[in-house]
Design an enzyme around this catalytic site. Structure first.
Site, PDB file in Angstrom:
ATOM      1  N   TYR A 112      46.913  20.699  13.871  1.00  0.00           N
ATOM      2  CA  TYR A 112      47.200  20.391  12.473  1.00  0.00           C
ATOM      3  C   TYR A 112      47.103  18.877  12.276  1.00  0.00           C
ATOM      4  O   TYR A 112      47.730  18.118  13.018  1.00  0.00           O
ATOM      5  CB  TYR A 112      48.619  20.843  12.097  1.00  0.00           C
ATOM      6  CG  TYR A 112      48.806  22.337  11.908  1.00  0.00           C
ATOM      7  CD1 TYR A 112      47.764  23.242  12.039  1.00  0.00           C
ATOM      8  CD2 TYR A 112      50.053  22.837  11.586  1.00  0.00           C
ATOM      9  CE1 TYR A 112      47.961  24.603  11.846  1.00  0.00           C
ATOM     10  CE2 TYR A 112      50.256  24.202  11.393  1.00  0.00           C
ATOM     11  CZ  TYR A 112      49.209  25.067  11.526  1.00  0.00           C
ATOM     12  OH  TYR A 112      49.410  26.417  11.333  1.00  0.00           O
ATOM     13  N   GLY A 121      41.763  15.174  15.024  1.00  0.00           N
ATOM     14  CA  GLY A 121      41.627  16.535  15.539  1.00  0.00           C
ATOM     15  C   GLY A 121      40.937  16.539  16.889  1.00  0.00           C
ATOM     16  O   GLY A 121      41.324  17.281  17.800  1.00  0.00           O
ATOM     17  N   ASN A 158      37.761  29.185   6.686  1.00  0.00           N
ATOM     18  CA  ASN A 158      37.938  27.756   6.978  1.00  0.00           C
ATOM     19  C   ASN A 158      36.703  27.238   7.723  1.00  0.00           C
ATOM     20  O   ASN A 158      36.749  26.991   8.925  1.00  0.00           O
ATOM     21  CB  ASN A 158      39.221  27.544   7.802  1.00  0.00           C
ATOM     22  CG  ASN A 158      39.608  26.082   7.925  1.00  0.00           C
ATOM     23  OD1 ASN A 158      38.844  25.184   7.594  1.00  0.00           O
ATOM     24  ND2 ASN A 158      40.809  25.849   8.412  1.00  0.00           N
ATOM     25  N   TYR A 208      35.174  23.776  15.995  1.00  0.00           N
ATOM     26  CA  TYR A 208      35.302  24.489  17.273  1.00  0.00           C
ATOM     27  C   TYR A 208      33.931  24.837  17.859  1.00  0.00           C
ATOM     28  O   TYR A 208      33.729  24.735  19.067  1.00  0.00           O
ATOM     29  CB  TYR A 208      36.190  25.718  17.121  1.00  0.00           C
ATOM     30  CG  TYR A 208      37.626  25.335  16.849  1.00  0.00           C
ATOM     31  CD1 TYR A 208      38.332  24.551  17.763  1.00  0.00           C
ATOM     32  CD2 TYR A 208      38.271  25.724  15.687  1.00  0.00           C
ATOM     33  CE1 TYR A 208      39.641  24.164  17.500  1.00  0.00           C
ATOM     34  CE2 TYR A 208      39.580  25.341  15.430  1.00  0.00           C
ATOM     35  CZ  TYR A 208      40.258  24.561  16.339  1.00  0.00           C
ATOM     36  OH  TYR A 208      41.552  24.182  16.094  1.00  0.00           O
TER      37      TYR A 208
END
Length: 173
Positions: free
Chosen positions: A98, A109, A136, A143
């Site tokens: 987060y 991140g 999202n 990722y």
């Protein structure tokens, strides 16, 4: 220039985890959910008791990203029985990365993700996995860029609504 530092969190950091968790979850998901559903989720998921019990679990590790003295994000990883789903001893789950909206695009991140990799290596894990909301795309791209591939899906309940998370995995060996 911004100098972000990442430190392990302990039970004494529960308020920081609560505040950053509520703020970032709201920033990310409020537009897609009703105010009532959001408030219910924030109250139950970031209650003092829940956050303290998560911090006390030896199979869950938290790390807070700091910009000087301001917390700007956090990482939660789970091992063994603390994993939300797979419960594989050879895997590490990234449950949460987060980051406050003001720090998106500033590599926070990535720094938290790199910390997760370090934990996985230290604990000799063979893979990492996570769930990411199918709506999202920014997170999914992040990722994928870091080598994760989809392998399954599962439902995530927000209020009465069923939402779908994509389960993704990255092999480390």
């Amino acid at each position: 220039m911004m100098l972000i530092k990442i430190f392990p969190a302990t039970i004494t950091d529960f308020k920081t985890i609560q505040e950053v968790g509520k703020e970032t979850f709201f920033e990310t998901f409020a537009a897609s959910n009703t105010e009532e559903v959001m408030q219910q989720y924030l109250q139950s998921s970031f209650s003092t008791e829940k956050v303290k019990s998560e911090l006390a679990n030896s199979n869950s590790l938290f790390f807070i990203a700091w910009d000087d003295h301001m917390p700007i994000g956090y990482l939660k990883v789970n091992m063994n029985g603390a994993q939300t789903e797979l419960q594989e001893n050879e895997s590490l789950e990234i449950e949460r990365i987060y980051v406050k909206a003001d720090y998106h695009g500033k590599k926070v991140g990535q720094l938290l993700y790199d910390q997760a990799i370090n934990v996985a290596i230290q604990h000799q894990k063979k893979s990492m996995w996570l769930g990411v909301w199918e709506e999202n795309p920014k997170a999914i791209r992040f990722y994928e860029k870091n080598g994760f591939v989809p392998f399954s899906k599962h439902s995530f309940k927000m209020g009465e609504e069923e939402q779908t998370d994509i389960l993704m995995r990255k092999l480390l060996v």
